[in-house]
Design a protein around this motif. Structure first.
Motif, PDB file in Angstrom:
ATOM      1  N   ARG A 133      51.391  77.974  49.908  1.00  0.00           N
ATOM      2  CA  ARG A 133      49.701  77.989  49.523  1.00  0.00           C
ATOM      3  C   ARG A 133      49.386  77.863  47.876  1.00  0.00           C
ATOM      4  O   ARG A 133      49.819  78.961  47.262  1.00  0.00           O
ATOM      5  CB  ARG A 133      49.289  79.046  50.809  1.00  0.00           C
ATOM      6  N   ARG A 139      42.994  78.784  53.124  1.00  0.00           N
ATOM      7  CA  ARG A 139      44.009  79.056  54.372  1.00  0.00           C
ATOM      8  C   ARG A 139      44.579  78.002  55.016  1.00  0.00           C
ATOM      9  O   ARG A 139      44.921  77.434  55.542  1.00  0.00           O
ATOM     10  CB  ARG A 139      43.701  79.973  55.515  1.00  0.00           C
ATOM     11  N   GLU A 140      43.459  76.645  54.361  1.00  0.00           N
ATOM     12  CA  GLU A 140      43.396  75.517  55.397  1.00  0.00           C
ATOM     13  C   GLU A 140      44.649  74.667  54.078  1.00  0.00           C
ATOM     14  O   GLU A 140      44.769  73.285  55.499  1.00  0.00           O
ATOM     15  CB  GLU A 140      41.980  74.959  55.891  1.00  0.00           C
ATOM     16  N   CYS A 142      48.036  73.432  52.283  1.00  0.00           N
ATOM     17  CA  CYS A 142      49.471  73.706  52.049  1.00  0.00           C
ATOM     18  C   CYS A 142      49.954  73.255  51.743  1.00  0.00           C
ATOM     19  O   CYS A 142      49.879  70.748  52.307  1.00  0.00           O
ATOM     20  CB  CYS A 142      50.211  74.816  53.972  1.00  0.00           C
ATOM     21  N   ASP A 170      48.115  76.903  61.829  1.00  0.00           N
ATOM     22  CA  ASP A 170      48.244  76.309  60.597  1.00  0.00           C
ATOM     23  C   ASP A 170      48.832  75.668  59.650  1.00  0.00           C
ATOM     24  O   ASP A 170      49.632  75.386  60.008  1.00  0.00           O
ATOM     25  CB  ASP A 170      49.077  78.182  60.264  1.00  0.00           C
TER      26      ASP A 170
END
Length: 190
Positions: A133, A139-140, A142, A170
């Motif tokens: 990340r 968090r959305e 990567c 995820d």
């Protein structure tokens, strides 16, 4: 996708490029971009261009794209300070995530040197891989980097929680899944 989704596609491409660039520009001073305290001032040698021999706009098998319900949306080419380059395409899934899948002259070692929190290193199809990340609090988003000669395959995933089909997955799980499906299609010489 309808014609009215073109602005959304371009916005996603721009966000993906910003997230990727934030991870590779060591001179950032924005509060939204990651920085690494104590990073050495010397910059690793960067290849003059992205790895050749694999084009993410043409060489990802349709069966891989179909398995993820992905359709090509746009090109995902960008350049950054320090002669960093990304060449490839943006793929999207209706009611799901977008992935900018490129080849880049950014190596796995360069990504590791950024010391991103929650970075995971593994081997996929015999290739060093790092999943990270690259923007704190996002968090959305990567990124998976799979080693290639003089660079890496860069898979930048954007998967907001509001996406009906994939929002609860995820983004790093998606990035790893894509890396596991795409890496075996890269020729061993690349």
């Amino acid at each position: 996708m309808t014609g009215s989704s073109k602005p959304l596609q371009l916005a996603v491409l721009a966000v993906g490029a910003v997230l990727t660039l934030a991870g590779c520009d060591s001179s950032t001073d924005s509060g939204d971009r990651p920085t690494v305290a104590g990073q050495a001032s010397s910059t690793p040698s960067v290849a003059p261009d992205v790895p050749s021999g694999y084009d993410t706009c043409k060489d990802i098998p349709q069966s891989v794209l179909d398995s993820e319900k992905l359709r090509r949306q746009d090109t995902g080419n960008s350049d950054a300070n320090g002669s960093l380059k990304w060449r490839g395409c943006v793929y999207g899934r209706t009611d799901g995530y977008f992935a900018t899948i490129t080849t880049t002259n950014v190596t796995v070692d360069m990504t590791r040197a950024k010391n991103f929190p929650d970075a995971t290193e593994l081997t996929i199809n015999g290739r060093k891989t790092i999943i990270s990340r690259q923007t704190e609090g996002r968090r959305e988003a990567c990124v998976a980097n799979v080693s290639m000669s003089n660079g890496s395959l860069d898979i930048s995933v954007l998967n907001p929680a509001s996406n009906r089909d994939t929002g609860q997955t995820d983004s790093c799980v998606i990035a790893r899944t894509l890396a596991e499906k795409i890496a075996p299609t890269i020729p061993a010489s690349v």
